[in-house]
Structure formats: C-alpha cells, structure tokens
Design an enzyme around this catalytic site. Structure first.
Site, PDB file in Angstrom:
ATOM      1  N   GLY A  46     -52.280  60.661  44.725  1.00 15.04           N
ATOM      2  CA  GLY A  46     -53.466  60.213  44.017  1.00 15.04           C
ATOM      3  C   GLY A  46     -53.240  58.833  43.451  1.00 15.04           C
ATOM      4  N   GLN A  51     -54.706  51.453  38.087  1.00 16.42           N
ATOM      5  CA  GLN A  51     -53.315  51.261  38.509  1.00 16.42           C
ATOM      6  C   GLN A  51     -53.155  50.046  39.423  1.00 16.42           C
ATOM      7  OE1 GLN A  51     -52.902  55.646  39.653  1.00 16.42           O
ATOM      8  NE2 GLN A  51     -50.816  55.088  39.071  1.00 16.42           N
ATOM      9  N   CYS A  94     -45.904  59.761  38.922  1.00 11.77           N
ATOM     10  CA  CYS A  94     -46.990  58.786  38.944  1.00 11.77           C
ATOM     11  C   CYS A  94     -46.455  57.502  39.568  1.00 11.77           C
ATOM     12  CB  CYS A  94     -47.447  58.522  37.508  1.00 11.77           C
ATOM     13  SG  CYS A  94     -48.783  57.334  37.382  1.00 11.77           S
ATOM     14  N   LEU A  95     -47.262  56.883  40.428  1.00 15.05           N
ATOM     15  CA  LEU A  95     -46.797  55.649  41.070  1.00 15.05           C
ATOM     16  C   LEU A  95     -46.581  54.538  40.043  1.00 15.05           C
ATOM     17  CD1 LEU A  95     -48.969  55.583  44.324  1.00 15.05           C
ATOM     18  CD2 LEU A  95     -46.655  56.458  44.001  1.00 15.05           C
ATOM     19  N   HIS A 136     -54.974  64.424  36.460  1.00 16.60           N
ATOM     20  CA  HIS A 136     -54.024  63.321  36.230  1.00 16.60           C
ATOM     21  C   HIS A 136     -54.705  61.976  36.509  1.00 16.60           C
ATOM     22  CE1 HIS A 136     -49.871  61.395  36.960  1.00 16.60           C
ATOM     23  NE2 HIS A 136     -50.733  60.489  37.395  1.00 16.60           N
ATOM     24  N   GLU A 137     -55.400  61.883  37.649  1.00 14.04           N
ATOM     25  CA  GLU A 137     -56.038  60.603  38.006  1.00 14.04           C
ATOM     26  C   GLU A 137     -57.188  60.285  37.049  1.00 14.04           C
ATOM     27  OE1 GLU A 137     -54.356  58.853  39.850  1.00 14.04           O
ATOM     28  OE2 GLU A 137     -53.143  60.452  40.733  1.00 14.04           O
ATOM     29  N   HIS A 140     -56.126  58.553  33.948  1.00 11.63           N
ATOM     30  CA  HIS A 140     -55.898  57.103  34.086  1.00 11.63           C
ATOM     31  C   HIS A 140     -57.153  56.313  33.725  1.00 11.63           C
ATOM     32  CE1 HIS A 140     -51.891  56.627  35.798  1.00 11.63           C
ATOM     33  NE2 HIS A 140     -52.118  57.558  36.704  1.00 11.63           N
TER      34      HIS A 140
HETATM   35 NI    NI Z   1     -50.665  58.458  37.887  1.00 14.72          NI
END
Ligand code: NI
Length: 174
Positions: A46, A51, A94-95, A136-137, A140
C-alpha cells in the site's frame, strides 16, 4: 507512469492532513498509477499520496498473495462507514519507515466508501490483511504513521534510528 521517491520519516510532510480530491481527472488518475508503480519495486502492499509528497486523499493497495494475480486498487477520498468491534493485531511496516515493524491493533473488518479510478463511488467490505492495509494507508491521509499507534518509547527509538540513517545517507551524498 513514474516511480516516485518515497519520503522517509521523520518528515513534516508525513504529518499533514491531506485534502480531498475533486473530480477524478487525468491528474488524479496519473497520481493513482504513479502510486501503484512506486510501491511495486519496494514490494509494498500500500502507498498513500503524502508519502510521495502529494497532500491529496488518495491511496493505493494491493495485497495479493505470492501465487495470486495482482489486484491493484486505487481509492480516492476513502471513508470508513463502519468498523467491527472485533480487533486484530498485525505486524505492520511502511515504505516511509523502512526495515522497522511493529504490532498494531486495528478493526478486523471495515466497510469503506471511496471514489475509484473511473470516478465511480464504490463501497468495499474488507477484512484481514486488506482491512489492515486500508486503515494504515488512510491514517497517512491524516498525518498518522503506524508508529503513532505504539508506545512513545518504541516510536522514539525507531524515529531516532531513521533520523540517524537519513543523516548518514545525506553525508555520504555530500
Ligand atoms: Ni505506510
């Protein structure tokens, strides 16, 4: 489509509340495509627009298993209509926080409304990994990282290590 660099925490751009998108135009569709392409090389499941530095309410997810076909999903202006009382605990990464993982409690099942790539209002019932990933996304989009759900002690250790890593990378580049 383009692979965009992912912003690494701690960074003020990851703490912003994002704005809703209006009409799904070519620009929004390109953002959706870029997000999907950008999470691919990092094997993410995701990615959210902030991000990559774009403060719009757009996320993408793809939680297909190794032996399954890709199932990319782009969601604009996602809202949770209902969430189960039942919670589940999953190890999340998470990236924007590479190499760090922590267990996070979230609703086990959710009902989400969003606008898809064609501009159609859709509803989706998600459970398991997909439910975790969407929550989670969506976090953000409100400037919340998974480490904001764990103890301040653990969070600070992770963020300090990431700061140090970024400083080292910056010095190496000078
Ligand atoms: Ni993330």
């Amino acid at each position: 489509m383009a692979v965009l660099p992912v912003i690494i925490a701690p960074d003020p751009r990851l703490k912003v509340r994002c704005q809703a998108v209006g009409r799904i135009d070519a620009e929004v569709r390109r953002l959706m495509d870029d997000l999907l392409e950008s999470m691919g090389p990092a094997k993410g499941i995701g990615l959210a627009a902030p991000q990559v530095g774009i403060t719009r309410r757009v996320i993408v997810v793809d939680v297909h298993g190794e032996d399954e076909e890709p199932n990319p999903l782009a969601l604009a202006n996602p809202e949770i209509l209902s969430a189960s009382d039942e919670v589940m605990v999953n190890e999340e990464g998470c990236l924007s926080l590479p190499e760090y993982y922590a267990e996070v409690r979230r609703a086990a099942a959710i009902q989400v409304r969003y606008v898809d790539r064609q501009g159609k209002v859709c509803e989706l019932a998600a459970e398991g990994l997909l439910a975790t990933c969407i929550q989670h996304e969506m976090d953000h989009l409100d400037g919340i990282l998974f480490v904001d759900h764990i103890s301040a002690l653990k969070r600070n250790i992770i963020l300090r290590k990431l700061s140090k890593m970024k400083r080292a990378a910056g010095e190496a580049a000078d």
